[in-house]
Design an enzyme around this catalytic site. Structure first.
Site, mmCIF file in Angstrom:
data_model
loop_
_atom_site.group_PDB
_atom_site.id
_atom_site.type_symbol
_atom_site.label_atom_id
_atom_site.label_comp_id
_atom_site.label_asym_id
_atom_site.label_seq_id
_atom_site.Cartn_x
_atom_site.Cartn_y
_atom_site.Cartn_z
ATOM 1 C CG ASN A 96 -1.664 1.040 1.558
ATOM 2 O OD1 ASN A 96 -1.783 2.049 0.812
ATOM 3 N ND2 ASN A 96 -2.121 1.358 2.697
ATOM 4 N N GLY A 97 0.708 2.080 -1.119
ATOM 5 C CA GLY A 97 1.725 3.304 -1.006
ATOM 6 C C GLY A 97 1.949 3.716 -2.424
ATOM 7 C CE LYS A 481 -20.437 18.606 1.599
ATOM 8 N NZ LYS A 481 -19.588 18.599 0.598
ATOM 9 C CD GLU A 484 -24.154 16.560 0.931
ATOM 10 O OE1 GLU A 484 -23.232 17.315 1.150
ATOM 11 O OE2 GLU A 484 -24.072 15.347 0.354
ATOM 12 C CG HIS A 500 -28.837 42.963 -6.035
ATOM 13 N ND1 HIS A 500 -29.140 44.396 -6.808
ATOM 14 C CD2 HIS A 500 -27.484 43.171 -5.766
ATOM 15 C CE1 HIS A 500 -28.007 44.968 -7.177
ATOM 16 N NE2 HIS A 500 -27.067 44.374 -6.610
ATOM 17 C CE LYS A 599 -18.555 9.687 -1.287
ATOM 18 N NZ LYS A 599 -18.497 11.106 -0.923
HETATM 19 C C1 F6R Z 1 -22.099 16.724 -1.617
HETATM 20 C C2 F6R Z 1 -21.820 15.761 -2.788
HETATM 21 C C3 F6R Z 1 -22.478 16.007 -4.053
HETATM 22 C C4 F6R Z 1 -21.425 15.622 -5.083
HETATM 23 C C5 F6R Z 1 -22.123 15.648 -6.743
HETATM 24 C C6 F6R Z 1 -21.187 14.986 -7.833
HETATM 25 O O1 F6R Z 1 -21.336 16.680 -0.504
HETATM 26 O O2 F6R Z 1 -20.937 14.953 -2.557
HETATM 27 O O3 F6R Z 1 -22.955 17.246 -4.456
HETATM 28 O O4 F6R Z 1 -20.328 16.496 -4.965
HETATM 29 O O5 F6R Z 1 -23.094 14.389 -6.449
HETATM 30 O O6 F6R Z 1 -20.682 13.878 -7.427
HETATM 31 P P1 F6R Z 1 -19.329 13.534 -7.851
HETATM 32 O O7 F6R Z 1 -18.259 14.273 -7.549
HETATM 33 O O8 F6R Z 1 -19.089 12.051 -7.588
HETATM 34 O O9 F6R Z 1 -19.371 13.813 -9.490
#
Ligand code: F6R
Length: 604
Positions: A96-97, A481, A484, A500, A599
């Site tokens: 790993n590295g 952030k 979310e 504005h 994710k």
């Molecule tokens: C917010 C977040 C999302 C991603 C977006 C794009 O914390 O994680 O807004 O940034 O869904 O995802 P990627 O970068 O994987 O294309």
């Protein structure tokens, strides 16, 4: 992030290695393998894909000693041939590295008659150890590693004896002590089922497991003292290295990830950035007329900072487009336009569609992504890997700051080639970049202050984040952030836009986070702070460590170390990440898996 394990004892090694590897799955991986010493010699099995696929193809293996690996590809695609262990003669290795002087060692070993079968940097470790092996594995490993520049946690197995030798430099490695059996692993999670007596290895230490004994050595081969720690974590806590959430772990990992992305790419000495992965010629870079950045969410916010850098440092007109809009809009693109697609996952459907669309117009393309072998990496001719390691929390944190560093490096690279930045300026900027990890650590040390402010405002219904110029994307990111993971409604605004419209809803019940680090627009930012304070808002400012002025204007101040003004977004981002985290924590939200979100957004 790769995971390594090793076992020497009285039990069958294979089931233990497989079980330990499964416990490292959370680190993320794309291939897996084991090497076990049997009566017939060392048997090696490996495959791309999941550990379950490896398991399915394992025969009955009779052996009491072995090593195993899960690979998160960095150099070389995620294929079976690139999976570890790598073998040279009687020696097998898992690693790993990153071996930074891979090219040099590859040439040296070729001249010595060693043939390479994989694209990985790890293979040099197998050949080097084989070359130096004269019956003493510890000494061969040390001689080999003395030729290596880079980072490693590596474990070696030799067909001659029931022994595993492992070594560490800047990549995690521990040894576990059992009853007549001993282990090595990347982290304690892998070993908790077997032992809680752990030796945390230090850089340049070598460990040998053999005959029920464990022996540590220093880098000169002298026996070293063993310190045994007793662990009282449970498995779940161990995966998170003791942090309550992956998000907090990943926020803390930025000290390392911001360092790792620069490794081998920055020369502070001559002020140069080496980006071997960028295949554009000098002439093509000099002739670039326009950059279009396509990205979504947090990656889009990184792109907005990229725009300031490409325009400000390299003098290239830059547009930033939300991928889902870009794919359906009319374009004016051509072969002097460079498209930069930013996506931590490399799988975001809209960003993939956007880059394909741009390529139809003949644009050159660079992908900035964290996942080796992701679809985006296959679509772009130039791939800039951010090397942040797996990010498990849904909210992007360490991948965001790594994207920023990627953009700084790219912008400096372009600026140097286009003769827009002299060596002195680039030297200073690169020196400041390399100081960021230490500064991030300082911010992490003041987490209690940030937590206090987060708790104080956690019952707010609406939050505002304000910034100007480079701090404006940080304001957007702070608001993203917060909403979310804490479900508090938050808006990020360019501070000059307040009048504005949004000023109408500012009141004593809307906390305002003002990102007010020193910049040419600092005084304007102070005016904006006064504007919202006049409407009763409580203002939490993020400001430079040495700023005395800000205390007169804001209700509370979170301070960040003073760096080059261009680099402030990396530091203030860590503050807004912690603010969001502790707000969500105070509200009892499911931080790592917020409702309705995934994710990796692989659908339109
Ligand atoms: C917010 C977040 C999302 C991603 C977006 C794009 O914390 O994680 O807004 O940034 O869904 O995802 P990627 O970068 O994987 O294309």
């Amino acid at each position: 992030m790769c995971g390594i394990v090793g076992y020497v004892g009285k039990k069958q090694a294979t089931p233990i290695l497989i079980d330990a590897l499964k416990r490292l799955e959370y680190r993320g991986y794309d291939s897996a393998g084991v090497a076990v010493l049997t009566d017939k010699g060392v048997e090696v099995y490996k495959t791309e894909g999941r550990i379950s696929e490896l398991e399915a193809q394992l025969p009955d293996i009779n052996g009491l000693c072995g090593i195993g690996h899960t690979r998160w590809a960095t150099q070389g695609a995620p294929t079976t041939i690139n999976a570890h262990p790598h073998v040279s003669g009687n020696i097998s290795v898992v690693h790993n590295g990153i071996i930074e002087n891979y090219n040099e060692l590859h040439k040296f070993l070729n001249n010595e008659g060693y043939e390479f079968v994989s694209e990985t940097d790890t293979e040099v470790l197998a050949h080097l150890t084989n070359m130096y092996y004269k019956g003493n594995l510890v000494s061969a490993v040390i001689q080999g590693l003395k030729k290596v520049k880079g980072t490693y946690a590596a474990a070696f197995l030799c067909g001659d004896s029931k022994q595993v030798v492992a070594a560490r430099k800047e990549s995690p490695l521990i040894a576990g002590i059992g009853n007549g059996e001993n282990f090595i692993a990347s982290d304690v999670t892998a070993l908790l089922k077997y032992t809680r007596d752990i030796v945390y290895m230090h850089d340049y230490e070598i460990v040998s497991l053999a005959g029920g004994q464990i022996q540590l050595y220093d880098f000169w081969g002298n026996p070293a003292k063993t310190h045994i720690d007793s662990i009282d974590w449970n498995i779940e806590a161990a995966e998170k290295s003791g942090y309550p959430h992956f998000m907090l772990k990943e926020i803390n990992e930025q000290v390392t990830s911001v360092h790792d992305i620069m490794m081998g790419r920055v020369s502070k000495l001559n002020g140069d950035v080496a980006l071997d992965e960028i295949k554009l010629s000098m002439e093509e870079i000099q002739n670039l007329e326009r950059i279009v950045i396509v990205a979504c969410g947090t990656s889009y916010n990184a792109g907005l900072i990229g725009k300031c850098l490409f325009e400000g440092l390299a003098g290239i007109h830059t547009d930033v487009e939300v991928s889902s809009e870009f794919r359906y809009s009319n374009h004016v693109l051509g072969d002097s336009t460079l498209v930069v697609a930013i996506s931590q996952s490399g799988e975001t459907a809209d960003t993939l569609a956007a880059i394909r669309e741009a390529k139809n117009y003949g644009c050159r393309a660079i992908a900035i992504t964290n996942v080796v072998g992701a679809t985006l990496a296959r679509e772009a001719e130039n791939i800039f890997y951010t090397r942040a390691g797996p990010e498990i929390g849904v909210a992007a944190t360490k991948t965001f700051t790594s994207q920023l560093v990627a953009l700084y490096l790219l912008a400096i690279y372009f600026a140097r080639i286009r003769k827009r930045m002299d060596m002195d300026r680039s030297k200073r900027l690169l020196a400041s970049l390399t100081q960021l990890p230490g500064m991030i650590q300082q911010i992490l040390n003041s987490k209690d202050l940030i937590k206090k402010q987060a708790v104080r405002f956690s019952n707010a219904k609406d939050y505002f984040f304000l910034g100007r110029s480079l701090n404006y994307p940080v304001a957007l990111e702070g608001a993203l952030k917060l909403k979310e993971i804490s479900y508090i409604h938050a808006e990020g605004y360019a501070a000059g836009e307040l009048k504005h419209g949004p000023l109408a809803i500012i009141s004593k019940d809307t906390p305002v986070v003002a990102i007010a680090t020193r910049s040419p627009t600092y005084d304007k930012m102070l005016n904006n702070i006064r504007e919202v304070k006049a409407r009763g808002a409580q203002v939490l400012a993020i400001a430079d460590l040495n700023d005395a002025e800000i205390d007169k204007n804001a209700d509370a101040v979170i301070r960040i170390p003073v760096t080059d003004e261009l680099l402030n977004p990396v530091l203030s981002s860590v503050v807004v990440q912690l603010l969001a985290y502790y707000s969500a924590y105070a509200l009892g939200c499911p931080i790592d898996k917020p409702r309705n979100l995934a994710k990796s957004v692989t659908v339109e």
